[in-house]
Motif scaffolding. Structure first.
Motif, PDB file in Angstrom:
ATOM      1  N   GLY A   1      22.135  23.164   1.034  1.00  0.00           N
ATOM      2  CA  GLY A   1      22.333  23.614  -0.432  1.00  0.00           C
ATOM      3  C   GLY A   1      22.957  24.819  -0.554  1.00  0.00           C
ATOM      4  N   GLU A   2      22.960  25.336  -1.544  1.00  0.00           N
ATOM      5  CA  GLU A   2      23.632  27.052  -1.857  1.00  0.00           C
ATOM      6  C   GLU A   2      22.637  27.891  -0.976  1.00  0.00           C
ATOM      7  N   HIS A   3      21.335  27.801  -1.254  1.00  0.00           N
ATOM      8  CA  HIS A   3      20.411  28.774  -0.887  1.00  0.00           C
ATOM      9  C   HIS A   3      19.477  28.424   0.327  1.00  0.00           C
ATOM     10  N   TRP A   4      19.385  26.987   0.481  1.00  0.00           N
ATOM     11  CA  TRP A   4      18.443  26.594   1.415  1.00  0.00           C
ATOM     12  C   TRP A   4      19.155  25.373   2.477  1.00  0.00           C
ATOM     13  N   TYR A   5      18.645  25.247   3.669  1.00  0.00           N
ATOM     14  CA  TYR A   5      18.940  23.958   4.378  1.00  0.00           C
ATOM     15  C   TYR A   5      17.772  23.551   4.832  1.00  0.00           C
ATOM     16  N   VAL A   6      17.906  22.160   5.369  1.00  0.00           N
ATOM     17  CA  VAL A   6      16.629  21.216   5.581  1.00  0.00           C
ATOM     18  C   VAL A   6      16.959  20.736   7.219  1.00  0.00           C
ATOM     19  N   THR A   7      15.937  21.139   8.021  1.00  0.00           N
ATOM     20  CA  THR A   7      15.795  20.381   9.156  1.00  0.00           C
ATOM     21  C   THR A   7      14.483  19.829   9.543  1.00  0.00           C
TER      22      THR A   7
ATOM     23  N   HIS B   1       8.113  15.586   9.252  1.00  0.00           N
ATOM     24  CA  HIS B   1       7.683  17.054   8.985  1.00  0.00           C
ATOM     25  C   HIS B   1       9.050  17.669   8.947  1.00  0.00           C
ATOM     26  N   PHE B   2       9.396  18.284   7.648  1.00  0.00           N
ATOM     27  CA  PHE B   2      10.745  18.881   7.504  1.00  0.00           C
ATOM     28  C   PHE B   2      10.356  20.358   7.315  1.00  0.00           C
ATOM     29  N   LEU B   3      11.387  21.221   7.638  1.00  0.00           N
ATOM     30  CA  LEU B   3      11.252  22.563   6.970  1.00  0.00           C
ATOM     31  C   LEU B   3      12.462  23.010   6.060  1.00  0.00           C
ATOM     32  N   ILE B   4      12.234  23.538   5.135  1.00  0.00           N
ATOM     33  CA  ILE B   4      13.226  23.793   4.061  1.00  0.00           C
ATOM     34  C   ILE B   4      13.084  25.187   4.253  1.00  0.00           C
ATOM     35  N   VAL B   5      14.462  25.843   4.635  1.00  0.00           N
ATOM     36  CA  VAL B   5      14.687  27.152   5.100  1.00  0.00           C
ATOM     37  C   VAL B   5      15.935  27.955   4.355  1.00  0.00           C
TER      38      VAL B   5
END
Length: 156
Positions: A53-59, A71-75
Motif C-alpha cells: 500500500g502507500e503506508h503498509w506492506y503485508v507479508t 499468520h500475516f504481518l502488516i508492517v
C-alpha cells in the motif's frame, strides 16, 4: 535501516531477545542486531511481500503462532515503534488491509494484535511497529497466545 552502534542501550535496540519464542528465532535476532538490520524494514524483508500500500506492506510471519491457519504481518514502510508516529491516513489504510485479508480468509475467524512503543514492556521482539493478523483454526490443537506484556506469569 542504518546500522546501530554496538554501544546502544536496551531502549534503542532493534530486537528484544528475551521475547524470542525459539532458539532459532533468538539466534537470528542476535545476528540481525549485530549487523544492524531491521528485518521489518521492507528492503530487508525475508518473506515475499504479498501486498503493498502507500503506508503498509503485508507479508507472512516466518515464525507463525501455533494454532493459526495463516499468520500475516502488516508492517509500515516507515521505521517507527509506535502507531502515533504515523499519519492518520496510515490508520485508514490499515483498516482497508485488514478488511482485504479478512475477505481473503473467510469464513475463518481472525484476530489482530499490535504492540506499540517500547518492546521491553509490551512483549514485542522487533522494534518496528507491526500488526499480527491471524486466521484461526476452527478446531485448534492449542489456544493462540499473543504475548502483550514483558513481565508476569503465563497462565495455563
Amino acid at each position: 535501516m542504518s546500522s546501530r552502534s554496538a554501544s546502544s542501550t536496551a531502549a534503542d535496540r532493534l530486537y528484544h531477545l528475551e521475547a524470542a519464542r525459539s532458539e532459532e528465532q533468538r539466534a537470528r535476532m542476535e545476528r540481525l542486531e549485530a549487523e544492524g538490520i531491521c528485518v521489518f524494514c521492507a528492503e530487508h524483508a525475508e518473506q515475499p511481500i504479498e501486498h503493498r500500500g502507500e503506508h503498509w506492506y503485508v507479508t507472512r510471519n516466518r515464525f507463525p503462532y501455533a494454532g493459526t491457519v495463516a499468520h500475516f504481518l502488516i508492517v509500515p514502510f516507515r521505521h517507527v515503534t509506535a502507531f502515533d508516529e504515523l499519519p492518520d491516513e496510515a490508520g485508514a489504510e490499515l483498516w482497508a488491509i485488514k478488511r482485504m485479508l479478512k475477505e481473503r480468509l473467510a469464513p475463518l475467524a481472525t484476530a489482530t494484535v499490535e504492540r506499540s512503543g517500547d518492546m521491553r514492556f509490551n512483549g514485542g521482539s522487533v522494534a518496528h511497529l507491526h500488526t499480527h493478523f491471524v486466521a484461526l483454526d476452527p478446531d485448534p490443537e492449542r489456544t493462540v497466545r499473543f504475548r502483550v506484556s514483558a513481565h508476569g506469569r503465563d497462565e495455563r
